[in-house]
Design a protein around this motif. Structure first.
Motif, PDB file in Angstrom:
ATOM      1  N   LYS B  38      -0.343  -1.545   9.461  1.00  0.00           N
ATOM      2  CA  LYS B  38      -0.733  -0.403  10.303  1.00  0.00           C
ATOM      3  C   LYS B  38      -0.908  -0.825  11.763  1.00  0.00           C
ATOM      4  O   LYS B  38      -0.744  -0.009  12.672  1.00  0.00           O
ATOM      5  N   PRO B  43       8.880  -1.257  12.816  1.00  0.00           N
ATOM      6  CA  PRO B  43       9.067  -0.991  11.379  1.00  0.00           C
ATOM      7  C   PRO B  43       9.725  -2.163  10.639  1.00  0.00           C
ATOM      8  O   PRO B  43       9.481  -2.359   9.453  1.00  0.00           O
ATOM      9  N   ALA B 102      11.025   5.653   4.157  1.00  0.00           N
ATOM     10  CA  ALA B 102      11.427   5.814   5.560  1.00  0.00           C
ATOM     11  C   ALA B 102      10.490   5.044   6.475  1.00  0.00           C
ATOM     12  O   ALA B 102       9.311   4.840   6.143  1.00  0.00           O
ATOM     13  N   ASP B 103      11.001   4.654   7.643  1.00  0.00           N
ATOM     14  CA  ASP B 103      10.191   3.909   8.615  1.00  0.00           C
ATOM     15  C   ASP B 103       8.891   4.645   8.945  1.00  0.00           C
ATOM     16  O   ASP B 103       7.828   4.041   9.039  1.00  0.00           O
ATOM     17  N   ALA B 104       9.015   5.971   9.087  1.00  0.00           N
ATOM     18  CA  ALA B 104       7.847   6.769   9.485  1.00  0.00           C
ATOM     19  C   ALA B 104       6.761   6.796   8.412  1.00  0.00           C
ATOM     20  O   ALA B 104       5.619   7.163   8.683  1.00  0.00           O
ATOM     21  N   ASN B 105       7.133   6.424   7.181  1.00  0.00           N
ATOM     22  CA  ASN B 105       6.169   6.501   6.064  1.00  0.00           C
ATOM     23  C   ASN B 105       5.627   5.149   5.636  1.00  0.00           C
ATOM     24  O   ASN B 105       4.939   5.058   4.629  1.00  0.00           O
ATOM     25  N   ASN B 107       3.325   3.197   6.919  1.00  0.00           N
ATOM     26  CA  ASN B 107       1.851   3.089   6.931  1.00  0.00           C
ATOM     27  C   ASN B 107       1.255   3.776   5.700  1.00  0.00           C
ATOM     28  O   ASN B 107       0.360   3.238   5.041  1.00  0.00           O
ATOM     29  N   SER B 108       1.761   4.970   5.410  1.00  0.00           N
ATOM     30  CA  SER B 108       1.287   5.693   4.210  1.00  0.00           C
ATOM     31  C   SER B 108       1.579   4.898   2.950  1.00  0.00           C
ATOM     32  O   SER B 108       0.772   4.865   2.023  1.00  0.00           O
TER      33      SER B 108
END
Lengths: 361, 141
Positions: B38, B43, B102-105, B107-108
C-alpha cells in the motif's frame, strides 16, 4: 523474614481485591430497566487481526471498548458485559482472575468486578448467577421487555470442541455447552427467553446451531460463512427502546452491522437473521439428513476433512423451504473463486465424504 | 539421520519463536507485506512484493510437508492453507482460469490476502504446522 512474607501477602491481597461496586445493590434493585443486554466476549484464544492501516488489534479488546461505549448510551437498559481472558499469573505463582464483568444501568457504570471462571462448573453458571443478583427489570409489562444476548468469539464448534479455550484446552466447548449456558442465562429472567441472540462468530448459521438455540430466543443473528474479526457491530443496541417490534429491531440491527462490515471488508460477508418460529418448518425438513452427516463426521477419524458450504449447493430435500423465516445480508468476497457468486441461501451445511481421504504424499 | 537433525533443529529453534506465538508471527508477516504494497506507488513493485511473499510461503510449506512427524490432521490443515495461498498466487497472475488482478486493485487484493489468511489461520492450521512454517520461513529466507 516475617517482613518479607508480609509484603508478599500484602501484594497478593492487593492484586486480588479489584472489585469496584459503586452503589448499594438494594438501592439499585429499585431502579428498573425496560431492557436487559448481555455481552459475552471470549478472549481466551488468538484474536489478533490487522486493520486497513496495518495496525495490530485484538478483536476481544476492540469489542469490549465498543460494548462499553454502547452501554453508556443505553439509557433504558441494564447492560452486563462479561469478558473472558487468557490465564495469567502475578508474581509467577498467584493466578490472576480470568474474567471481568462491567455492569451498567441507565448508561452508568455501576459495577466492575474481576472473578474466576470455574470451567468445572456448567457453562455460563457464574455469569447467570451474577445476572440474577444484579438484574432488575420492569416486570409490569413483561411482554414488552427486550432481552438480548450477544456472543463474540471464534466459531462455536458443532463437534471436536477441545482447545476452544487456549488456557483450558482439555475443556470441551461446543454448541451443546453453549446452548446449555444460554438456557441458564435465559432462566435469569422471569420469561425464560431472549428476544434476540447475536452470534458474532464464524460459520454458525447452520441448521444444527439454530436448532439448538431456537427455543431460547425469538430471533437469532448469525454468520453462516467466515466473519471478519472486526465482528458484528453492536452500536445499534442503544436504539432498542425505539422499537416496539423485535423483528423490526433485529432486522435494522443486522443491516447496520452489515453496512459497517462493508466499509473495510474484502472477504465474504454473510449476516443472517432467523425468525425462530418461521424457520422451524425448514429445520424439521432437513434436520434428519443434517444430523446424519454430522454423526458421520463425528465418528470418522478424518473428521477434520469436513467443510461447510452454502446449503443451496448441498443435497437437501427438494421441498425444503430454505428461504422461509430468513433475511440474509450478503456480499461476496472481492477476490477468489466465489467473487461472482451473487446469492447466498443464508444457511451453511456440512459436506463430508467419508470415503475420501486427501492424498498428501 | 536427516529426520533426527530436523527434529533437533526444530526443538532448538522453538525457543527462538516462543518469544512471539507463531500465529502472531505469520499474521504479522502477511500484514507487513500488505503495508509495503500500500505504501508503494509502482504497480510493478506491488506485484513483486506480493509474488515474492506467496512464493516464499509456498516454498516453506513444501519443506514443512516433508517433516516426518506430522499427523494426518496437521497435514490436512497445512494442505488447506497451501491451497489458499496457491489460489491467491494464481489470481494475482491471471493463471488457472483466473482473471489477473488489475493494477488498480492491488491494494485491495493485499488487504483481502491479510483478511482471508487471518481467518484461515484461526480455523484450519494446527500449532505445530504454524511453528514449522515460521521456522522454515526464518531458515530459508
Amino acid at each position: 523474614m516475617n517482613k518479607y512474607i508480609f509484603i508478599i501477602l500484602a501484594l497478593f491481597f492487593i492484586s486480588c481485591s479489584n472489585n469496584n461496586i459503586l452503589f448499594d445493590n438494594s438501592f439499585l434493585q429499585k431502579i428498573k430497566s425496560n431492557n436487559s443486554i448481555i455481552y459475552i466476549i471470549h478472549g481466551d484464544g488468538d484474536y489478533l487481526f490487522h486493520n486497513e492501516e496495518g495496525e495490530e488489534l485484538f478483536a476481544d479488546e476492540e469489542i469490549l471498548k465498543q460494548a462499553k461505549e454502547t452501554a453508556e448510551k443505553s439509557y433504558d437498559s441494564e447492560v452486563f458485559i462479561f469478558h473472558f481472558k487468557k490465564k495469567s499469573h502475578s508474581f509467577l505463582f498467584f493466578p490472576d482472575k480470568n474474567a471481568e464483568l462491567y455492569f451498567y444501568k441507565k448508561g452508568n457504570l455501576i459495577l466492575e468486578e474481576n472473578y474466576f471462571r470455574d470451567l468445572s462448573e456448567a457453562t455460563f453458571k457464574k455469569e447467570s448467577d451474577l445476572v440474577k443478583e444484579y438484574s432488575s427489570l420492569n416486570n409490569e409489562n413483561i411482554n414488552q421487555q427486550k432481552k438480548v444476548l450477544l456472543y463474540y468469539g471464534h466459531e462455536i464448534p458443532e463437534f471436536n470442541g477441545e482447545s476452544y479455550n487456549s488456557s483450558y484446552p482439555e475443556k470441551e466447548f461446543t454448541i451443546n455447552e453453549f446452548a446449555n449456558g444460554t438456557s441458564l442465562l435465559a432462566s435469569s429472567y422471569k420469561k425464560n427467553k431472549f428476544s434476540l441472540i447475536v452470534l458474532s462468530t464464524c460459520g454458525n448459521g447452520t441448521p444444527g446451531v439454530i436448532s439448538k438455540l431456537k427455543d431460547y430466543s425469538d430471533f437469532i443473528i448469525a454468520s453462516p460463512e467466515n466473519l471478519h474479526l472486526s465482528y458484528i457491530n453492536s452500536d445499534f443496541i442503544s436504539e432498542i427502546n425505539n422499537y416496539k417490534n423485535m423483528g423490526d429491531f433485529s432486522l435494522k440491527f443486522a443491516e447496520n452491522a452489515f453496512e459497517k462490515l462493508k466499509e473495510n471488508t474484502n472477504t465474504i460477508i454473510t449476516i443472517s437473521l432467523y425468525d425462530t418460529k418461521e424457520v422451524s418448518s425448514f429445520l424439521n425438513q432437513v434436520y434428519n439428513d443434517y444430523d446424519e452427516v454430522l454423526n458421520t463426521i463425528k465418528n470418522s477419524p478424518n473428521y477434520y476433512e469436513a467443510e461447510l458450504c452454502d446449503c443451496n449447493s448441498n443435497s437437501i430435500p427438494d421441498n425444503a423451504d430454505l428461504n422461509s423465516g430468513v433475511n440474509i445480508f450478503y456480499q461476496p468476497p472481492k477476490f477468489g473463486k466465489e467473487k461472482n457468486k451473487l446469492f447466498h441461501s443464508g444457511w451453511e451445511c456440512w459436506k463430508f465424504d467419508k470415503n475420501m481421504s486427501i492424498n498428501f504424499r | 539421520r536427516a529426520s533426527l537433525f530436523i527434529t533437533i533443529l526444530v526443538l532448538l529453534l522453538i525457543q527462538a519463536v516462543n518469544a512471539e506465538e507463531p500465529e502472531v508471527q505469520l499474521k504479522n508477516y502477511f500484514n507487513n507485506v500488505a503495508v509495503k504494497v500500500k505504501n508503494t506507488i509502482d504497480p510493478v513493485e506491488k506485484r513483486e512484493l506480493l509474488n515474492t511473499m506467496f512464493k516464499k510461503v509456498l516454498a516453506s510449506i513444501e519443506v514443512v510437508k516433508d517433516y516426518p512427524f506430522l499427523t494426518k490432521k496437521n497435514l490436512a490443515g497445512i494442505s488447506i492453507f497451501q491451497n489458499s495461498i496457491q489460489e491467491k498466487y494464481f489470481e494475482l497472475n491471471g493463471m488457472n482460469g483466473y482473471q489477473k488482478v488489475a493494477d488498480a486493485n492491488l491494494n485491495s487484493f493485499a488487504s483481502y490476502t491479510v483478511q482471508d489468511t487471518e481467518q484461515a489461520l484461526t480455523i484450519t492450521i494446527t500449532l505445530l504446522g504454524l511453528i514449522l512454517i515460521i521456522l522454515a520461513l526464518i531458515i530459508l529466507f
